[in-house]
Enzyme design. Sequence first.
Site, PDB file in Angstrom:
ATOM      1  N   THR A 107       5.841   3.989   7.778  1.00  0.00           N
ATOM      2  CA  THR A 107       6.963   4.034   6.827  1.00  0.00           C
ATOM      3  C   THR A 107       7.573   2.653   6.557  1.00  0.00           C
ATOM      4  O   THR A 107       8.191   2.453   5.514  1.00  0.00           O
ATOM      5  CB  THR A 107       8.074   4.974   7.335  1.00  0.00           C
ATOM      6  OG1 THR A 107       8.589   4.480   8.566  1.00  0.00           O
ATOM      7  CG2 THR A 107       7.551   6.397   7.510  1.00  0.00           C
ATOM      8  N   THR A 141       3.409   5.624  12.404  1.00  0.00           N
ATOM      9  CA  THR A 141       3.948   6.435  13.502  1.00  0.00           C
ATOM     10  C   THR A 141       3.394   7.856  13.484  1.00  0.00           C
ATOM     11  O   THR A 141       3.197   8.466  14.535  1.00  0.00           O
ATOM     12  CB  THR A 141       5.489   6.441  13.407  1.00  0.00           C
ATOM     13  OG1 THR A 141       5.937   5.119  13.702  1.00  0.00           O
ATOM     14  CG2 THR A 141       6.123   7.404  14.379  1.00  0.00           C
ATOM     15  N   SER A 143       2.176  -0.233  10.224  1.00  0.00           N
ATOM     16  CA  SER A 143       2.206  -0.878   8.909  1.00  0.00           C
ATOM     17  C   SER A 143       2.921  -2.227   8.931  1.00  0.00           C
ATOM     18  O   SER A 143       2.771  -3.024   8.007  1.00  0.00           O
ATOM     19  CB  SER A 143       2.824   0.046   7.854  1.00  0.00           C
ATOM     20  OG  SER A 143       4.218   0.106   7.973  1.00  0.00           O
TER      21      SER A 143
HETATM   22  N1  ASP Z   1       6.439   0.735  12.416  1.00  0.00           N
HETATM   23  C1  ASP Z   1       5.907   2.013  11.960  1.00  0.00           C
HETATM   24  C2  ASP Z   1       4.973   1.711  10.796  1.00  0.00           C
HETATM   25  O1  ASP Z   1       5.453   1.314   9.765  1.00  0.00           O
HETATM   26  C3  ASP Z   1       7.029   2.892  11.565  1.00  0.00           C
HETATM   27  C4  ASP Z   1       6.658   4.229  10.982  1.00  0.00           C
HETATM   28  O2  ASP Z   1       5.529   4.526  10.677  1.00  0.00           O
HETATM   29  O3  ASP Z   1       7.606   5.038  10.810  1.00  0.00           O
HETATM   30  O4  ASP Z   1       3.785   1.833  10.955  1.00  0.00           O
END
Ligand code: ASP
Length: 169
Positions: free
Chosen positions: A87, A16, A58
């Site tokens: 995350t 993100t 991710s």
């Molecule tokens: N879905 C995103 C990821 O894990 C969430 C984030 O980065 O906060 O790439």
Amino acid sequence: MKASPQPITLLVTGGTLDKDYQATSGELIFSETHLPKLLEEANSTLPIKLNVLMLKDSLEMLDSDRQKILDACLESATDRVVITHGTDTMTDTALFLKNSRQLTDKTVVLTGAMRPFQLNQSDASFNLGTALMAAQLASSGIYIAMNGELFEASQVSKNRQQGIFELHT
Ligand code: ASP
């Protein structure tokens, strides 16, 4: 006298932190990495070697992507590595790197953001700043730097209700 900072490899993988708001579709998408702009806005003069490995959410990462991240850590010319990462599976990648047992001589710090750098009120700059500082100060190992805290790879999980990283209970 102040010693010169050690060079740091900054591996970009997406998440993100690096997403953009696409006005036409209302979706969050990847266009390019915003890390150079973030570092410039922070007036960072650290000797950083930027390496854009991928721009992925991710949740879509495969073990082959994690292997690519491990290889990039192993091939990096620096002992200090910061990885920007989504995350949702940051802890999985941290464990993958740790369990490989091949990075024993490097300090590797993963970080990310809950809100894109390109949007207001993002935690991206804060988290990257702490990760870069941790990479300069921490002994060798695999870490996650989020919310102003530094966690050892095997001791941290994402609290999805609160949107924070915390020690395992
Ligand atoms: N879905 C995103 C990821 O894990 C969430 C984030 O980065 O906060 O790439």
